[in-house]
Design an enzyme around this catalytic site. Structure first.
Site, PDB file in Angstrom:
ATOM      1  N   GLU A 168       0.833  -1.200   0.000  1.00 16.43           N
ATOM      2  CA  GLU A 168       0.000   0.000   0.000  1.00 16.43           C
ATOM      3  C   GLU A 168       0.874   1.258   0.000  1.00 16.43           C
ATOM      4  OE1 GLU A 168      -2.667  -0.454   3.381  1.00 16.43           O
ATOM      5  OE2 GLU A 168      -2.620  -2.628   3.110  1.00 16.43           O
ATOM      6  N   GLU A 196      -9.831   5.524   2.881  1.00 16.11           N
ATOM      7  CA  GLU A 196     -10.168   4.709   4.041  1.00 16.11           C
ATOM      8  C   GLU A 196     -10.160   5.595   5.280  1.00 16.11           C
ATOM      9  OE1 GLU A 196      -8.234   1.041   6.714  1.00 16.11           O
ATOM     10  OE2 GLU A 196      -7.338   1.596   4.793  1.00 16.11           O
TER      11      GLU A 196
END
Length: 426
Positions: free
Chosen positions: A230, A341
């Site tokens: 990520e 997120e």
């Protein structure tokens, strides 16, 4: 001394002895409790200090950033990655063998982010740069570690924090307290992903919550063996102690359980770039109805060596994740996700007001909403191409939403984000 002695009317002397014995045991217990109370504190201090010594390598130079960070310029061969037992004899790879669309050639890679004429820098650059053969590492402070639930969990994401668009059970998705607004592709073998995203400074309601925007490269199932790489930007008061927007990376090979961490907070990612510090503040950031600043991130698998490389902007090749760190990603990714997120802790019984992206919904469009543009994947021939079959996913579209589009300048793009709690998201 058993209960029978009390029921048979023992002598006063025996009662006195018994009472004295229990008083003695009671006070001993108090003493041992107070000692036990002190021992964990001293043990915790020792653990924290040992952890700081492991993370903060001796610098050749240190730079004080305007935001209070200290950036240590550490010799490239002394970085935390080389604490990994499998990297003791690792031959450092200073550059990838291949870049998407051909052999890696430094001359073809410009320096800096010139894509839109608005350069993004890191705040610490105002007070200096690191010399060659060193890498900049944000120094970890004692208070950073103490904010974590434990030394062991410092620098790690919570379990089950990956969006699962294929799951049919919303209760299973929401139990982690993480919410997302993403675009994704699956069903093929992916060898990298790229996108340009605008950078914001979303407001965070609780110190234990965060807001981020990133690319996920995923391998394996959504079970205990999930592999993930990520990269993106985040605001995380719990991790950094402030509300600044920061560049970050993350990796795990077991669904966030024991392996992996943010940035360089464990051994794994090998940095080779002396210009960019993982976890350092990004400046400037976008403003509502004003200037927009964006960053480009590319992560791809070097076909020759098999390592996963990361490039920031149009010129900074930052480093790589060695392929041995992973099981599924040792070969390829099976799913790519782009988007936002947040953590929704619902501390007061209501949905968090932590913002995702700009804090505005996708329909507000450019200059107001947050976006990912020019989203691409890397195929098996090491070519960047437009993804096919883009899907979208969000747990609660009234809180955070996502809308895709496509045009000539931006290729495949999407707007995403939202304010969290609002009249439609109680």
């Amino acid at each position: 001394m058993d209960a029978a002695h009390f029921s048979s009317g023992p002598s006063r002397r025996r009662v006195g002895l018994t009472a004295g014995f229990f008083l003695f045991v009671f006070f001993c217990g108090l003493i041992s409790l107070s000692c036990a109370g002190r021992l964990p504190v001293s043990r915790q201090k020792l653990e924290v200090q040992k952890h700081l010594n492991r993370l903060n390598k001796p610098p050749l130079k240190s730079i004080k950033s305007p935001d209070g960070d200290i950036i240590d310029c550490v010799h490239i061969s002394h970085q935390p990655a080389f604490d990994h037992p499998f990297l003791k004899d690792h031959k450092l790879q200073m550059r990838p063998s291949y870049h998407p669309e051909g052999l890696y050639d430094q001359k073809k890679v410009s320096t800096g982010n010139k894509e839109r004429g608005k350069p993004i820098t890191q705040l610490w650059h105002m007070n200096g740069r690191c010399p060659e053969d060193t890498i900049p590492i944000r120094r970890t402070k004692k208070e950073d570690v103490l904010r974590a639930s434990s030394v062991k969990r410092f620098g790690k994401k919570r379990h089950r924090s990956i969006p699962q668009p294929r799951s049919a059970d919303p209760d299973l998705i929401n139990q982690s307290g993480h919410q997302h607004a993403i675009a994704y592709v699956e069903g093929d073998k992916y060898y990298g992903a790229k996108s340009t995203m605008n950078v914001w400074e979303p407001k965070i309601q609780q110190p234990n919550e965060f807001s981020l925007s990133q690319i996920w490269l995923l391998g394996g199932s959504f079970g205990e063996d999930l592999n993930s790489i990520e990269a993106g930007w985040q605001v995380s008061p719990d991790l950094y102690g402030d509300n600044n927007t920061r560049l970050f990376t993350y990796w795990t090979s077991d669904a966030y359980q024991a392996t992996g961490c943010y940035n360089l907070l464990c051994s794994g990612f090998i940095q080779v770039n002396s210009e960019i510090a993982m976890g350092a503040s990004i400046s400037p950031v976008s403003a509502y109805r004003n200037s927009q600043y964006d960053i480009s991130i590319l992560v791809w698998k070097d076909p020759k060596e098999g390592n996963w490389w990361m490039q920031f902007g149009s010129g900074y090749v930052l480093g790589y994740w060695p392929s041995f760190l992973f099981s599924y990603l040792a070969d390829s990714a099976s799913m790519i996700e782009w988007g936002g997120e947040v953590v929704n802790s619902e501390s007061d019984g209501q949905h968090t007001s932590t913002q995702m992206g700009s804090g505005h919904f996708p329909e507000e469009g450019f200059g107001k909403s947050s976006y990912f543009r020019n989203i691409q994947v890397v195929d098996s021939s090491n070519n960047l191409k437009a993804p096919k079959g883009i899907g979208t996913f969000t747990e609660q579209s009234n809180c955070y939403d996502v809308q895709t589009g496509s045009n000539g300048d931006w290729g495949h793009y999407f707007y995403y984000g939202g304010p969290g709690r609002n009249p439609n998201c109680p």
